[in-house]
Design a protein around this motif. Sequence first.
Motif, short mmCIF file in Angstrom:
data_model
loop_
_atom_site.label_atom_id
_atom_site.label_comp_id
_atom_site.label_asym_id
_atom_site.label_seq_id
_atom_site.Cartn_x
_atom_site.Cartn_y
_atom_site.Cartn_z
N GLY A 165 0.79 -1.23 0.00
CA GLY A 165 0.00 0.00 0.00
C GLY A 165 0.82 1.28 0.00
O GLY A 165 0.26 2.37 -0.15
N HIS A 166 2.15 1.17 0.18
CA HIS A 166 2.94 2.39 0.30
C HIS A 166 3.31 3.02 -1.05
O HIS A 166 3.54 4.22 -1.12
N ALA A 167 3.39 2.23 -2.09
CA ALA A 167 3.86 2.77 -3.37
C ALA A 167 2.90 3.79 -3.95
O ALA A 167 3.32 4.75 -4.61
N GLU B 96 -3.02 5.00 -6.26
CA GLU B 96 -3.71 5.46 -5.05
C GLU B 96 -4.85 4.50 -4.70
O GLU B 96 -5.10 4.21 -3.51
N THR B 97 -5.58 4.04 -5.70
CA THR B 97 -6.67 3.10 -5.46
C THR B 97 -6.14 1.80 -4.88
O THR B 97 -6.73 1.22 -3.94
N MET B 98 -5.02 1.33 -5.40
CA MET B 98 -4.37 0.15 -4.86
C MET B 98 -4.02 0.34 -3.39
O MET B 98 -4.20 -0.57 -2.56
N THR B 99 -3.53 1.52 -3.04
CA THR B 99 -3.15 1.81 -1.66
C THR B 99 -4.32 1.61 -0.70
O THR B 99 -4.19 0.98 0.35
N LEU B 100 -5.47 2.15 -1.05
CA LEU B 100 -6.63 2.08 -0.16
C LEU B 100 -6.99 0.65 0.18
O LEU B 100 -7.17 0.28 1.35
N ALA C 116 -5.22 -2.16 -0.30
CA ALA C 116 -4.13 -2.92 0.33
C ALA C 116 -4.07 -2.62 1.82
O ALA C 116 -3.85 -3.53 2.64
N VAL C 117 -4.28 -1.36 2.20
CA VAL C 117 -4.27 -1.00 3.62
C VAL C 117 -5.45 -1.64 4.35
O VAL C 117 -5.33 -2.07 5.50
N VAL C 118 -6.60 -1.72 3.69
CA VAL C 118 -7.75 -2.41 4.30
C VAL C 118 -7.41 -3.88 4.54
O VAL C 118 -7.71 -4.43 5.61
N CYS C 119 -6.79 -4.53 3.55
CA CYS C 119 -6.41 -5.94 3.71
C CYS C 119 -5.43 -6.11 4.86
O CYS C 119 -5.50 -7.10 5.61
#
Length: 451
Positions: free
Chosen positions: A85-87, A111-115, A117-120
Motif C-alpha cells: 500500500g505504500h507505493a 492510489e486506489t491500490m493503496t486504499l 491494500a491497507v484495508v487488507c
Amino acid sequence: MSDRSDILPRRQSMGGIADQLTGIPLHFPAERRWVIAMAFASALLLLLIISVTALFTRGVGIWGINIPVNWAFAIHNYVWWLGIGHAGTLISALLLLTGSEWRNSLNRFAETMTLFAVVCAGIYPVLHLGRPWYVYWMFPYPATMGVWPQFRSPLEWDIWAVLTYLTVSLVFWYTGLIPDLAAARDRATGRGWQIFFGITSLGWRGSAIHWLRWSQAYRLTAALAVPLVVSVHSEVSLLFAAGQIPGWHSTIFPPYFVLGAAFSGFAVVAIIAVALRSWFGLRNLVTDDHLDVLGKVLLATGLMTGYGYVFEVFDALYSGEAHEMRTLLDRVAGVYAWTYWGAVLFNFVPLQALWWRGVRRTGWALLLISISVAIGMWLERDMILVTSLYRDFLVSSWGKFTPTFWDWSTYLGTIGLFLVPFLIAVRLIPMISIFESKELLHEEKQEAHHG
C-alpha cells in the motif's frame, strides 16, 4: 521540444483524452474480461468470509500458531499488505510535490491500490486478537473503570498508524478524483451515471476559485501523506526491533522495512499498469517510457533492499552475540532456509534483467519480474518472522510452525478482498487522471509552438 515529451499522452486532442478515459466507465470496452476477473475475485472473497466465520466460531487455534511461534501468517501478511500500500502514496504525493510528470498516468490506480491494500492489512491485527469483538479496547474511551490502552506498546501504535494512513490516503485519493468525476458527469448520457457522477463530483464547475481551493487542498494532503509513508512502516518495523528477539533487534529495521515496502509496492503498481494498459488499450497514455521509469525505480528500490540483506549479515557477525549468530546460521542453512534463499532468488535474480532498457520497456517482461518480486517479498516477511521465533532462547521452547488450511485460505481470501473493490473501482471511475494528462499535453503543445 522538451525531453519530457517521451512521457506525455500521445493523443491528437485534449478532448480525445477525456473521451477515451471517461469512456471506460461509461461504455466499458472490456466487459467480458472484467466479469471473469470479478468472478475469480469474488470466489476468493467468499473463501475469506468462510475462513473468518470459522475463525470466529472456533478461535485462532485453527491457525498453525503455537508457542513459541505465536506470530505467523497474520502479522506476516499484515506487513506484506501494508508494504504494497505504500507505493501509491509515494508515486502520487511525493512526485506531485517534486513536480515529476511521469506520475500522471500511474497515480490514480496506484492510489486506489493503496486504499484496498491497507484495508487488507488492517483486518489482520483485528483477526489476530482472538476476540475481535473487543477491538474497541484499543481506543481511548471514557470507560467507568478508567482503563486506557497501553500507549507504550507498538501494537497500540498499529491502530493509530494504520487508521491515520488510511484516512489521509482516502482524502488524497478522493481530492484528486473530483475534477475527473466532473468530466465524466458532463459526458454521461444515462440518468444513473449523471446522478452518480453529479453527487460524487461535489458540484465541481471548474471555476478559478474551485481550482485554487482544490490545488491548495491537494498539495496540503500530499505534504501530510509523504511523512506518513516513512513513519507508518517505520512504526511497523518497531514491532520487531523494539524487542530482544534475535534477528529483529536491529537499528536497520526502520529504513529496511520502508525500502522493502516501496520495493514490493512498486512491483504491484507495475503489475497493475501492464494489465490495465493491455485490457483497455491505454498504450498511448501508459507508454513504454512509463514502464521504463517503473523498471528503473523497481531496480533502485530492489538494490536498496538488497543492502538491507547484506547489513543484516554484517550486523550479526559484527555483534558476535551467540543467539544472533545462531539465528543467522539457521536462516541460511536451517529448516526454513528455503524461505531465505527463496526471497533472495525471487527478489534479486530476475531483477537484474532491468539493467537493460529493452527489458524495462517490454510489458510482459516487467510483469513477470514484478510478480517475482511480490513473491520474494512475501517469502522475506515469512523468513523474518518464523526463523526468529521458532527457536526461543530456551531449548525447551523450540517448536516448528506449519501453516494450516485456514492460514492459507485467510491469506488467499484477502487477495479477493483487494481485487473485488479494485475491480469495482475500475468499472466506476477513470483509472488515469484526465485533467493532469490534458494539462501535460497542453504544455507540450505550447512548447512545440514556441520552440
